[in-house]
Scaffold this active site. Structure first.
Site, PDB file in Angstrom:
ATOM      1  N   ARG A 115       6.311  39.316 -83.990  1.00  0.00           N
ATOM      2  CA  ARG A 115       5.155  38.912 -83.170  1.00  0.00           C
ATOM      3  C   ARG A 115       5.487  39.264 -81.724  1.00  0.00           C
ATOM      4  O   ARG A 115       6.502  38.817 -81.194  1.00  0.00           O
ATOM      5  CB  ARG A 115       4.870  37.413 -83.299  1.00  0.00           C
ATOM      6  CG  ARG A 115       3.866  36.934 -82.268  1.00  0.00           C
ATOM      7  CD  ARG A 115       3.372  35.536 -82.490  1.00  0.00           C
ATOM      8  NE  ARG A 115       2.413  35.492 -83.576  1.00  0.00           N
ATOM      9  CZ  ARG A 115       1.581  34.475 -83.789  1.00  0.00           C
ATOM     10  NH1 ARG A 115       1.584  33.425 -82.993  1.00  0.00           N
ATOM     11  NH2 ARG A 115       0.737  34.501 -84.807  1.00  0.00           N
ATOM     12  N   HIS A 142      -4.127  41.339 -85.581  1.00  0.00           N
ATOM     13  CA  HIS A 142      -3.498  40.223 -86.320  1.00  0.00           C
ATOM     14  C   HIS A 142      -3.829  40.385 -87.809  1.00  0.00           C
ATOM     15  O   HIS A 142      -4.556  39.585 -88.392  1.00  0.00           O
ATOM     16  CB  HIS A 142      -4.031  38.900 -85.768  1.00  0.00           C
ATOM     17  CG  HIS A 142      -3.226  37.696 -86.143  1.00  0.00           C
ATOM     18  ND1 HIS A 142      -2.038  37.765 -86.851  1.00  0.00           N
ATOM     19  CD2 HIS A 142      -3.442  36.366 -85.903  1.00  0.00           C
ATOM     20  CE1 HIS A 142      -1.564  36.551 -87.022  1.00  0.00           C
ATOM     21  NE2 HIS A 142      -2.395  35.683 -86.463  1.00  0.00           N
ATOM     22  N   GLN A 145      -3.425  37.536 -90.614  1.00  0.00           N
ATOM     23  CA  GLN A 145      -4.443  36.489 -90.535  1.00  0.00           C
ATOM     24  C   GLN A 145      -5.672  36.853 -91.357  1.00  0.00           C
ATOM     25  O   GLN A 145      -6.260  36.010 -92.050  1.00  0.00           O
ATOM     26  CB  GLN A 145      -4.850  36.289 -89.063  1.00  0.00           C
ATOM     27  CG  GLN A 145      -5.916  35.236 -88.861  1.00  0.00           C
ATOM     28  CD  GLN A 145      -5.407  33.844 -89.160  1.00  0.00           C
ATOM     29  OE1 GLN A 145      -4.397  33.433 -88.638  1.00  0.00           O
ATOM     30  NE2 GLN A 145      -6.116  33.093 -90.015  1.00  0.00           N
ATOM     31  N   ASP A 233     -12.559  32.122 -82.198  1.00  0.00           N
ATOM     32  CA  ASP A 233     -11.147  31.974 -81.851  1.00  0.00           C
ATOM     33  C   ASP A 233     -11.103  31.456 -80.421  1.00  0.00           C
ATOM     34  O   ASP A 233     -12.131  31.416 -79.721  1.00  0.00           O
ATOM     35  CB  ASP A 233     -10.451  33.355 -81.987  1.00  0.00           C
ATOM     36  CG  ASP A 233      -8.937  33.292 -81.798  1.00  0.00           C
ATOM     37  OD1 ASP A 233      -8.363  32.174 -81.796  1.00  0.00           O
ATOM     38  OD2 ASP A 233      -8.318  34.360 -81.642  1.00  0.00           O
ATOM     39  N   CYS A 272      -8.798  30.920 -86.849  1.00  0.00           N
ATOM     40  CA  CYS A 272      -7.391  31.172 -87.197  1.00  0.00           C
ATOM     41  C   CYS A 272      -6.474  30.060 -86.734  1.00  0.00           C
ATOM     42  O   CYS A 272      -5.374  29.920 -87.262  1.00  0.00           O
ATOM     43  CB  CYS A 272      -6.945  32.522 -86.645  1.00  0.00           C
ATOM     44  SG  CYS A 272      -6.912  32.572 -84.829  1.00  0.00           S
ATOM     45  N   ARG A 300      -2.403  31.260 -95.240  1.00  0.00           N
ATOM     46  CA  ARG A 300      -1.441  32.174 -94.613  1.00  0.00           C
ATOM     47  C   ARG A 300      -0.206  32.337 -95.515  1.00  0.00           C
ATOM     48  O   ARG A 300       0.359  33.421 -95.617  1.00  0.00           O
ATOM     49  CB  ARG A 300      -1.028  31.657 -93.225  1.00  0.00           C
ATOM     50  CG  ARG A 300      -2.142  31.675 -92.184  1.00  0.00           C
ATOM     51  CD  ARG A 300      -2.584  33.079 -91.817  1.00  0.00           C
ATOM     52  NE  ARG A 300      -1.484  33.904 -91.336  1.00  0.00           N
ATOM     53  CZ  ARG A 300      -0.992  33.877 -90.091  1.00  0.00           C
ATOM     54  NH1 ARG A 300      -1.519  33.069 -89.186  1.00  0.00           N
ATOM     55  NH2 ARG A 300      -0.002  34.680 -89.734  1.00  0.00           N
TER      56      ARG A 300
HETATM   57  N1   CP Z   1      -3.167  31.681 -86.585  1.00  0.00           N
HETATM   58  C1   CP Z   1      -1.915  31.914 -86.156  1.00  0.00           C
HETATM   59  O1   CP Z   1      -1.394  33.039 -86.198  1.00  0.00           O
HETATM   60  O2   CP Z   1      -1.277  30.781 -85.723  1.00  0.00           O
HETATM   61  P1   CP Z   1       0.120  30.712 -84.973  1.00  0.00           P
HETATM   62  O3   CP Z   1      -0.073  31.308 -83.614  1.00  0.00           O
HETATM   63  O4   CP Z   1       0.452  29.238 -84.930  1.00  0.00           O
HETATM   64  O5   CP Z   1       1.133  31.498 -85.744  1.00  0.00           O
HETATM   65  N1  NVA Z   2      -6.242  35.371 -80.271  1.00  0.00           N
HETATM   66  C1  NVA Z   2      -5.181  34.402 -80.392  1.00  0.00           C
HETATM   67  C2  NVA Z   2      -4.749  34.271 -81.818  1.00  0.00           C
HETATM   68  C3  NVA Z   2      -3.692  33.229 -82.044  1.00  0.00           C
HETATM   69  C4  NVA Z   2      -3.261  33.154 -83.466  1.00  0.00           C
HETATM   70  C5  NVA Z   2      -4.018  34.800 -79.512  1.00  0.00           C
HETATM   71  O1  NVA Z   2      -3.666  35.981 -79.493  1.00  0.00           O
HETATM   72  O2  NVA Z   2      -3.464  33.929 -78.826  1.00  0.00           O
END
Ligand code: CP
Ligand code: NVA
Length: 317
Positions: A115, A142, A145, A233, A272, A300
């Site tokens: 990540r 992502h 997700q 989101d 998400c 997930r």
């Molecule tokens: N939805 C998601 O990816 O959550 P986190 O940021 O907690 O991993």
């Molecule tokens: N769009 C959000 C998703 C988190 C899972 C971010 O990038 O922070």
């Protein structure tokens, strides 16, 4: 369930790496494995433990709850294990290159979940790794997700082809992966976002090239009318500054009871998470009967097990 495949590893940087048929195979495998686990403790391996002996490195340059925990539990259920690295406590935080990190980790572990912020770091990791690299979120996309989201939609009795998915708020990384999925799985996307916050044009073109109908609008009601899935989101993603100007622009794209009432009566609400209840969604919708957000979060685990099996060449074509 899992079918024997080529032993070669595969990177999962975007949904297009797998393609529509393999995403469908991932969802089917997730449904089977999830059903086979009913009554089992969460840490108990699946009967076939297909990733026994495999170690996945979880590398985080951004915060996470769901991605971190679900990959850990997914690997335990597949019979493998994980180790955790973050930039603050690893040499990545002191400037060691992605290329060297990729080559070192490839000698020590069997797979890498990353990540990070800049998508170029993800592709750089994949270029230099000789084990599967999985995109656990970048500023651009992502994909894991969205495998979970599609699984949740199907569990709610909906077929993907022709499905009308309506997105509200910020044109961000999650929307990009929804658009990528739309072209692959043949569903349609209505995008209701304020001017200046549109998704990257590449993902709109990708969806349309795959045959999806993508409707861009500034009118939230227009997007919601007759939709099967309502999704939003956070208005401020990780790494973005809190700007009053942005929050003001987003206000009329909040998912609330009025907006839900325009969708089909059996429409599902997805997010998400993490959510900012009272901003992008009201408490009434978030806690309401159409909200599937906690199934989506649990999924997930199930979806990522399929992604991992695919990455190790144990699922799909
Ligand atoms: N939805 C998601 O990816 O959550 P986190 O940021 O907690 O991993
Ligand atoms: N769009 C959000 C998703 C988190 C899972 C971010 O990038 O922070």
């Amino acid at each position: 369930m899992t079918v024997p495949g080529a032993a070669d590893y595969r990177h999962f940087i975007g949904l297009g790496d797998a393609g529509g048929d393999d995403i469908a195979a991932m969802i089917n495998d997730a449904i089977d494995r999830k059903a086979a686990r009913v009554g089992k403790s969460k840490g108990m391996p699946d009967a076939d433990a297909p990733l026994a002996g495999k170690v996945l490195a979880l590398v985080f340059e951004k915060s996470s709850t769901r991605t971190r925990v679900s990959f850990d539990i997914a690997m335990r259920q597949l019979g493998g294990s994980v180790l955790l690295l973050d930039s603050a406590s690893s040499q990545l935080g002191r400037g060691e290159s992605i290329a060297d990190t990729a080559r070192v980790l490839s000698r020590m572990v069997d797979g890498i979940m990353l990540r990070t912020d800049d998508h170029a770091k993800m592709t750089e990791m994949a270029r230099h790794a000789t084990v599967p690299v999985i995109n656990g979120l970048t500023d651009l996309s992502h994909p894991c997700q969205i495998v979970a989201d599609l699984l949740t939609v199907i569990e709610n009795g909906k077929a993907l082809p022709g499905l009308e998915v309506a997105w509200f708020g910020d044109g961000n990384n999650v929307l990009h992966s929804i658009l990528e999925a739309a072209g692959l799985m043949k569903f349609n996307v209505r995008v209701a976002v304020p001017a200046g916050y549109e998704p990257d044009r590449t993902f709109i073109d990708l969806a349309r090239a795959g045959g999806a109908v993508v409707t861009m609008t500034h009118d939230a009601a227009e997007a919601a009318r007759g939709a099967d899935v309502i999704v939003t989101d956070t208005w401020v993603s990780m790494g973005q500054a809190h700007a009053d100007e942005k929050l003001a622009a987003m206000a009329s794209y909040q998912v609330n009871a009025g907006l839900m009432a325009l969708a089909k009566p059996d429409a599902v609400f997805l997010h998400c998470l993490p959510a900012h209840v009272g901003e992008e969604v009201t408490e009434e919708v978030f806690e309401g009967p159409q909200s599937a957000v906690f199934d989506e979060a649990e999924n997930r685990i199930h979806a990522q097990k399929s992604v991992l099996l695919w990455g190790f060449g144990l699922l799909g074509n």
